[in-house]
Design an enzyme around this catalytic site. Structure first.
Site: not given
Ligand code: KPL
Length: 308
Positions: A206, A129, A18, A192, A103, A188, A13, A16
């Site tokens: 954020n 990133a 990666g 998210n 995520n 996590k 891929g 960012a």
């Molecule tokens: O994992 C993130 C995302 O943007 O997907 C967070 C932790 C919210 C950081 O921006």
């Protein structure tokens, strides 16, 4: 002093994270190859946190076959994983480790269906990133990375685990090994489930979630996620989840979340793997998750608008 490692990181891929792994590999003398999923140029330049630029000059040609020492890194969205695993399946040695870095939830099941016998590992990182353009990525925030083994791996190879931990520790430090990585992934997920849809819908960074207008919504989402998590065997009160969300929102205050970026750029989001996953788990247990459902529908409506 760093000792040489055997094996290469084959990163799939052009995302960012990666690219961040690739820059870490280059800086730490780990052979790597970045393979964009489509006919796109691979990332060529990483702008570091302190402003210094790294040219990813030592990107090896994409591997035809991976060895038992190589690691296939899939820093992709959950919905892209099944196709990627399928595309790489015949190039893997039976002992090549596969690392998923995404995520949300559901990626493990998607890859497991394609690679039933492989050793799969899961990681989650809070490094930030951002893709700036087709060939440049910026490291926007230092974070930490949690790594562990898929709970359904058949047997474990301690040498492989150590190699993976060593390689990832050089690329995405600091890395900690988790005996139960699923718990870290659930935590996590909670973060998210709050930050991503709220920042995308309100078009904010954020850090702006600290604003009093969002506190009620944050509490309600955490309440729902806490109930669903408890059914999966992880007991974390809504207050604990809220604290976690606030901490990450502050640490990444200047970032636009990945869902914000996806919506802003008209790309499919990860909402199915995040709030969508929570809704599915809740339905199985009869838990009311109306706020997650509301957010899910709003994000889906934005996706459809762009797709149309
Ligand atoms: O994992 C993130 C995302 O943007 O997907 C967070 C932790 C919210 C950081 O921006």
């Amino acid at each position: 002093m760093t000792h040489p490692v055997t094996g290469r990181l084959q990163i799939v891929g052009s995302g960012a994270i990666g690219s961040l792994v690739a820059a870490g590999a280059q800086a730490n003398h780990i052979p790597f190859s970045l393979a964009p999923r489509h006919a796109r140029p691979a990332t060529q330049r990483l702008l570091g946190y302190g402003g210094a630029a790294t040219l990813l000059g030592s990107n090896l040609p994409v591997a035809d076959k991976l060895t038992a020492q190589d690691i296939l890194v899939l820093p992709l969205k959950a919905h892209q994983l099944a196709d990627a695993a399928q595309a790489w399946k015949d190039k893997l040695h039976p002992e090549t480790a596969v690392l998923l870095l995404h995520n949300g939830m559901g990626g493990l099941e998607a890859v497991r269906a394609v690679l039933p016998e492989h050793a799969l590992y899961l990681a989650t990182t809070s490094h930030g990133a951002l893709r700036l353009n087709a060939t440049e990525v910026k490291h926007t925030g230092f974070g930490r990375t949690m790594l562990g083994e898929a709970p359904d791996n058949k047997g474990t190879d301690p040498i492989q685990k150590e190699r993976l931990l060593e390689m990832l520790s050089r690329c995405l430090a600091p890395v900690t090994w988790h005996q139960d990585i699923m718990e870290a992934l659930w935590l996590k997920l909670a973060v998210n489930a709050v930050i991503n849809p709220l920042t995308a819908l309100h078009d904010i960074r954020n850090g702006e979630l600290d604003n009093p207008q969002f506190q009620g919504h944050i509490c309600d989402i955490c309440q729902e996620v806490s109930q669903v998590m408890a059914q999966a065997g992880y007991q974390h009160s809504p207050a604990v989840l809220k604290e976690q969300v606030k901490k990450v929102a502050r640490q990444t205050a200047q970032n636009y979340s990945s869902m914000h970026q996806d919506v802003a750029n008209g790309r499919p989001t990860e909402v199915d793997a995040i709030n969508g996953f929570i809704i599915k788990q809740a339905q199985k247990k009869g838990i009311d998750v109306s706020i997650n459902t509301f957010l899910y529908n709003k994000i889906k409506a934005l996706e459809t608008r762009y797709a149309g």
